[in-house]
Design an enzyme around this catalytic site. Structure first.
Site, PDB file in Angstrom:
ATOM      1  CG  HIS A   1      -0.138   0.052   2.532  1.00  0.00           C
ATOM      2  ND1 HIS A   1       0.245   1.230   3.132  1.00  0.00           N
ATOM      3  CD2 HIS A   1       0.331  -0.940   3.314  1.00  0.00           C
ATOM      4  CE1 HIS A   1       0.910   0.970   4.242  1.00  0.00           C
ATOM      5  NE2 HIS A   1       0.977  -0.355   4.375  1.00  0.00           N
TER       6      HIS A   1
ATOM      7  CG  HIS B   1      13.181  -2.832 -14.490  1.00  0.00           C
ATOM      8  ND1 HIS B   1      14.006  -3.366 -15.442  1.00  0.00           N
ATOM      9  CD2 HIS B   1      12.393  -3.851 -14.069  1.00  0.00           C
ATOM     10  CE1 HIS B   1      13.731  -4.657 -15.603  1.00  0.00           C
ATOM     11  NE2 HIS B   1      12.763  -4.970 -14.766  1.00  0.00           N
TER      12      HIS B   1
END
Length: 201
Positions: A124, A133
């Site tokens: 979250h 990446h």
């Protein structure tokens, strides 16, 4: 849909798009010797072809992906593997690719042209800026912030509330227990900075 980049990374994106039922019309690559990839035609980039078409930059290197995004004026789309779990309360921007087995939890924000690779877990309230990446099997605990262009190596774990700067490299298997400044290369368990990279050079 077109892809820019005809490499192994493009192969994975092609299969995601096929699973989504999206028609792939072809690929572009700067290497003139590549004529096809997974039976799709490959040619040099032609701006007239992608006019009013969608494009994904299928290049794994963050810096090269950024250079292409600056140079190419196209409408960008995203690719999200159907075997990923993405919260409806998360935000994913254009050009980003979400691979199979990924979990992205509530209130996470992912920028443009990012790669969230196979089986990565993003909890979250995380923020991934543009051109990030996150490699296979990475775990980002809650409220992690990763700056533009940074690359988190396979199997790394980043604890809650940690901030990774812009254009950093976190080595595979690292455990990140503290913030990492811009352009740092950091490795190990616990992570330590071993050098600084040259930014956009």
């Amino acid at each position: 849909m077109y892809l820019y980049g005809a490499s192994g990374h493009a192969k994975v994106i092609i299969e995601i798009l096929e699973l989504q039922g999206i028609k792939i019309e072809g690929l572009f690559d700067d290497n003139e010797s590549i004529k096809s990839l997974l039976e799709y035609p490959v040619q040099l980039y032609d701006a007239s072809i992608v006019h009013n078409k969608k494009l994904i930059i299928s290049i794994g290197n963050n810096l090269i992906r950024r250079k292409v995004a600056i140079a190419v004026n196209a409408g960008y789309d995203m690719a999200i593997h159907p075997a990923s779990l993405v919260s409806g309360r998360s935000l994913i921007d254009k050009g980003t690719v979400i691979m199979g087995g990924v979990t992205i939890n509530v209130n996470t924000s992912i920028g443009k042209h990012c790669i969230v690779n196979t089986n990565a877990s993003i909890d979250h309230d995380c923020v991934l800026e543009d051109f990030v990446h996150v490699s296979p099997n990475v775990t980002l605990c809650g409220d992690v912030h990763i700056g533009e262009g940074s690359h988190v190596g396979a199997g790394s774990v980043i604890i809650p509330g940690t901030k990774i700067g812009k254009w950093c490299t976190v080595g595979a298997g690292s455990v990140v227990l503290k913030d990492i400044p811009d352009f740092a290369v950091a490795v190990g368990n616990p992570v330590r900075i071993i050098k600084y990279n040259n930014g956009f050079e």
